[in-house]
Design an enzyme around this catalytic site. Structure first.
Site, PDB file in Angstrom:
ATOM      1  N   HIS A  72       0.838  -1.203   0.000  1.00 17.53           N
ATOM      2  CA  HIS A  72       0.000   0.000   0.000  1.00 17.53           C
ATOM      3  C   HIS A  72       0.866   1.243   0.000  1.00 17.53           C
ATOM      4  O   HIS A  72       2.083   1.166   0.139  1.00 17.53           O
ATOM      5  CB  HIS A  72      -1.007  -0.013   1.155  1.00 17.53           C
ATOM      6  CG  HIS A  72      -0.437   0.112   2.529  1.00 17.53           C
ATOM      7  ND1 HIS A  72       0.374  -0.841   3.101  1.00 17.53           N
ATOM      8  CD2 HIS A  72      -0.563   1.095   3.464  1.00 17.53           C
ATOM      9  CE1 HIS A  72       0.703  -0.468   4.324  1.00 17.53           C
ATOM     10  NE2 HIS A  72       0.153   0.717   4.572  1.00 17.53           N
ATOM     11  N   ASP A 132       5.853   4.613   5.056  1.00 17.58           N
ATOM     12  CA  ASP A 132       6.644   3.642   5.818  1.00 17.58           C
ATOM     13  C   ASP A 132       6.639   2.256   5.163  1.00 17.58           C
ATOM     14  O   ASP A 132       7.187   1.305   5.722  1.00 17.58           O
ATOM     15  CB  ASP A 132       6.166   3.565   7.283  1.00 17.58           C
ATOM     16  CG  ASP A 132       4.746   3.054   7.430  1.00 17.58           C
ATOM     17  OD1 ASP A 132       3.849   3.554   6.725  1.00 17.58           O
ATOM     18  OD2 ASP A 132       4.523   2.149   8.259  1.00 17.58           O
TER      19      ASP A 132
HETATM   20 FE    FE Z   1       2.347   0.810   8.065  1.00 20.46          FE
HETATM   21 ZN    ZN Z   2       0.022   1.778   6.475  1.00 20.35          ZN
END
Ligand code: FE
Ligand code: ZN
Length: 255
Positions: free
Chosen positions: A58, A62
């Site tokens: 996604h 991060d």
């Molecule tokens: Fe994450």
């Molecule tokens: Zn996330």
């Protein structure tokens, strides 16, 4: 086929995990998510593996911010969800719910597990699911872009995998997730046992991943919202499964 591949867990940033999948049969090496490049490059060098594929789950920083540096160091094919192409690094291959493709000589498949983000996908290979911020050890990702019923439906898709499936999630949140799970099911003996194991692992700074789908079904409150005893515990005996899930998610957000 047992031992067709190995998975190396790479802790990144403060609590993220990247996963390196390596096939001893084909020599292929793939990465699931790139929170930061340096620890991933070190792990690859240590094993003598050459990265050829990056799978993106996604769009959150991060999970993707190490990709540019890895692209500079390796000749990689970057794979991600077609609907999220505008907010992902440049994709060399686009996939969607139900896609299958060859990964290190195995068949990998894609499941849309939207909820945390809309466009979040999980990657499935024989015996393992890389679920990032959808299903997590004793938890699930916060619902930022989707809706609780959407996240519930996504978790139900993952729950259909074989019980022995190893679950590789995106963060080391297990201890805090477990403390919350105990507020929902303080008398769940498997959960109590599991927490003792988790506390021991974390006191030695060891990862609590992977877990198994069977263990999640037995102890993860977010997979257990359909059970009468869990509905009773949250005072929602007559509510729908998705409503109970939404209530548990809401309580966790405030925990
Ligand atoms: Fe994450
Ligand atoms: Zn996330």
């Amino acid at each position: 086929m047992p031992d067709a591949y190995t998975v190396k867990v790479v802790p990144c940033l403060s609590d993220n995990y990247a996963y390196i999948i390596h096939s001893s049969q084909t020599g292929g090496t793939a990465l699931v998510d790139a929170p930061e490049a340096d620890p991933i490059v070190s792990a690859l060098r240590q094993e003598g593996w050459t990265l050829d594929t990056i799978l993106i789950t996604h769009h959150h920083d991060d999970h993707i911010q190490g990709i540019e540096q890895l692209r500079n160091e390796f000749d990689v094919t970057v794979i991600g969800h077609d609907r999220d192409r505008r907010r992902l690094p440049t994709l060399d291959r686009e996939v969607a719910d139900g896609s299958t493709f060859d990964l290190c000589g195995m068949t990998a498949s894609v499941i849309d597990v939207s909820g945390h983000t809309v466009g979040h996908i999980a990657y499935i290979i024989p015996g393992a699911a890389f679920t990032a911020d959808s299903l997590m050890a004793l938890g699930c990702g916060r619902v930022f872009e989707g809706t609780p019923p959407m996240m519930w439906a996504s978790l139900q898709k993952l729950a259909c995998l074989p019980d022995s499936t190893l679950i590789y999630s995106g963060h080391e949140y297990t201890l805090a997730n477990g403390e919350f799970a105990l507020t929902i099911e303080p008398d769940n003996a498997e959960l109590v046992d599991r927490m003792a194991d988790i506390r021991e692992k974390r006191s030695g700074n060891l990862p609590t991943v992977p877990t198994t789908l069977a263990l999640e079904k037995a102890t993860n409150p977010f997979l257990r919202a359909a059970l009468p005893e869990v509905k009773d515990r949250v005072g929602m005996a007559n509510a729908s499964d998705a409503e109970v899930f939404a209530e548990i998610r809401k309580r966790k957000d405030r925990f």
